[in-house]
Design an enzyme around this catalytic site. Structure first.
Site, PDB file in Angstrom:
ATOM      1  N   GLU A 384      12.931  18.979  37.616  1.00  0.00           N
ATOM      2  CA  GLU A 384      12.084  20.167  37.678  1.00  0.00           C
ATOM      3  C   GLU A 384      10.598  19.871  37.927  1.00  0.00           C
ATOM      4  OE1 GLU A 384      12.903  22.398  34.121  1.00  0.00           O
ATOM      5  OE2 GLU A 384      15.052  22.403  34.484  1.00  0.00           O
ATOM      6  N   GLU A 491      24.643  21.772  36.589  1.00  0.00           N
ATOM      7  CA  GLU A 491      24.626  22.554  35.349  1.00  0.00           C
ATOM      8  C   GLU A 491      25.232  23.940  35.606  1.00  0.00           C
ATOM      9  OE1 GLU A 491      20.703  22.387  33.513  1.00  0.00           O
ATOM     10  OE2 GLU A 491      20.332  20.420  34.419  1.00  0.00           O
TER      11      GLU A 491
END
Length: 584
Positions: A384, A491
């Protein structure tokens, strides 16, 4: 006498006409069908193979076959077939050609060796500048027990929430060494400071009471779950299938639950520690401070107790693990960036922070590779780092503020340096289907990949029930594939509309959503005839509401009901949706 001779000539001519085939009339020698011996195509390339040597009208039928799935055969006709490249390597095309004959038929077996070459990556167009706030909603939130200090939420009409990297008065003293907006981070690996070698410590003790043996007092019936078709086996021709291990300690993770262990072993061949391998759980502040006091201010200390039980379970069960995560702005304690590893110290300079980064990565990788060789098959090296609401598209994290844009490339340099040669390295992020974010990620990782330091991207894939559409995810996958990147869905979470009051209709729709997504992934994967090298899909949890197994029931969140099995280990429509995708 003359008439008798004429009669014999007529009889001989009639005999010739009756007992000579059309092919033999046109030529003294019978013609045979032919097929080129060798052909070469690229992945996703096409080539027509033709049967020659005989007229199409003389071919009764042709059966076309291929020796493996590295090519696909399309438009099968009597005298031709289209060959499409799927995966690098070689394959053999065979043709059983049956020709018409006056008496009976004649079949010939022909073959062609096809070489499939790697496709030259398409050069993606990178937008040179970044606008301010995007208007597409953020879809990202960790599952139960996996809550970061700042987590974006999502509604279909919402605005992205930017996770803060530093609170007021908490700004590093080092100025960021950022490159101009819209350019990839320059880096010179040879200029990076070396990470000091640290002896691999003794392995922490493993809890011997964690086994696969289910207690006679267990309230769970696993009959159905353990007798269903295995998800990993069903998808073995395409990509590995994972389920994350949730938990805030070994005691409330898969390793400690015999029921979870058995279901995990039955259906999955990959896993991810959703929490326990993050810096927050591994860094030891007091031991790090001792290092600093003895002159090793650039060498953090690690505690491996949180991860050994699940690593041991994976080793015993033959399940591979995705290492998650090495460098992240969240769940990395602030003291890790400060002088003396003190909570109140000043922020360190760039060189010291690079050394700390390298030391942390080196220690963790060397521990795993010493005691659990081959178990951790890839790492999410950086997580991220992109925030397209900032002027240059980088998240304004403490990593960025101290080191600058090159912190991403630095992390991959250290990871590649200390990882075993067959370990894959990934950049991982959420909302990778948003066009501007997709472009920025490609812009950042492409030069790192070209330097041989990165293998692919992890698409977290937190998806709402009705947003984004599968088409948006498909486009993102195609863009990453065009850039030559290996792809993991890391995920995967398909949410229900109202997590506080989910209904059977919600679960039915969830199953349809999973089926549509998996159907698309099969279609895009190289082993399914597409152009994307998708090698893993991981659902970010094994069962709904996983902490209920350990006697606790935290308030549900939006990811609580997104798994293939419910909290009693019974298959949901989500399971059947995933499996039904294979039958389309």
């Amino acid at each position: 006498m003359f008439q008798t001779k004429q009669r014999w000539i007529a009889i001989l001519l009639l005999f010739t006409l009756l007992f000579t085939s059309p092919v033999e009339l046109s030529s003294a020698k019978v013609k045979k069908p032919k097929l080129t011996k060798k052909a070469s195509i690229t992945i996703a390339g096409k080539k027509k193979l033709k049967v020659t040597g005989v007229k199409k009208s003389l071919i009764r039928k042709t059966k076309w076959k291929t020796s493996n799935k590295k090519i696909k055969l399309k438009s099968k006709k009597k005298n031709s077939v289209i060959v499409r490249g799927v995966k690098k390597g070689t394959a053999r095309v065979t043709a059983r050609v049956t020709l018409k004959r006056k008496k009976g038929k004649k079949t010939y077996r022909l073959s062609c060796k096809v070489t499939i070459r790697a496709k030259e990556p398409i050069k993606p167009t990178v937008t040179p500048t970044r606008t301010a706030a995007a208007t597409t909603p953020v879809v990202k939130s960790p599952g139960p027990g996996n809550t970061p200090t700042a987590s974006p939420s999502a509604t279909p009409s919402g605005t992205p929430t930017v996770s803060p990297s530093a609170t007021p008065g908490n700004t590093p003293t080092a100025s960021p060494s950022a490159t101009p907006s819209g350019t990839a981070s320059p880096f010179n690996p040879g200029s990076l400071p070396e990470a000091e070698a640290v002896s691999v410590p003794a392995k922490p003790s493993v809890n011997a009471s964690y086994t696969d043996t289910i207690s006679s007092s267990s309230t769970y019936d696993l009959t159905t779950a353990l007798n269903l078709d295995s998800v990993k086996d069903a998808y073995s021709n395409y990509f590995s299938i994972g389920a994350a291990i949730n938990g805030t300690s070994a005691g409330n993770s898969t390793a400690a639950s015999p029921e979870m262990r058995q279901v995990m072993k039955r259906h999955f061949n990959s896993t991810t520690l959703s929490n326990l391998m993050k810096p927050q759980f591994l860094l030891n502040q007091s031991a790090s401070q001792s290092n600093a006091a003895s002159g090793k201010n650039d060498t953090p200390a690690l505690n491996y107790s949180p991860i050994v039980d699940n690593l041991e379970f994976c080793k015993q069960s033959g399940i591979k693990m995705r290492g998650h995560v090495l460098v992240w702005h969240t769940q990395t304690p602030d003291w890790f960036f400060r002088e003396g590893f003190s909570s109140g110290g000043a922020y360190v300079d760039k060189t010291t922070m690079q050394k700390r980064m390298g030391s942390y990565i080196r220690q963790l990788l060397e521990f795993c590779q010493t005691y659990y060789p081959g178990v951790v098959y890839c790492w999410d090296v950086v997580n991220e780092a992109v925030d397209t609401s900032t002027p240059n598209g980088y998240r304004n994290s403490t990593w960025y503020q101290i080191i600058g844009e090159e912190f991403v490339a630095d992390a991959f340099y250290y990871a590649r340096k200390y990882a075993d040669k067959d370990v894959k390295l990934f950049y991982n992020d959420f909302n990778t289907f948003q066009p501007d974010k997709n472009e920025k990620i490609i812009e950042i990782v492409k030069p790192i990949k070209e330097a041989g330091l990165l293998d692919g991207v992890g698409m977290q894939s937190y998806l709402n029930s009705n947003w984004p559409g599968v088409a948006s995810v498909r486009t993102a996958i195609q863009n990453f594939a065009a850039a030559g990147l290996e792809i993991h869905l890391t995920e995967l979470t398909y949410r229900v509309p109202d997590y506080k009051n989910p209904t059977e209709a919600d679960y039915t729709q969830q199953g349809k959503n999973y089926q549509a997504l998996m159907d698309m992934l099969i279609d895009e994967d190289t082993d399914g005839g597409g152009t994307a090298n998708i090698t893993n899909v991981t659902f970010f949890g094994l069962i709904d509401n996983p902490y209920s197994v350990f006697g606790t029931n935290p308030a549900p969140d939006q990811d609580c009901w997104a798994r293939l099995f419910d909290q009693n280990f019974q298959p949901k429509p989500a399971y059947y949706g995933v499996m039904n995708a294979l039958t389309n």
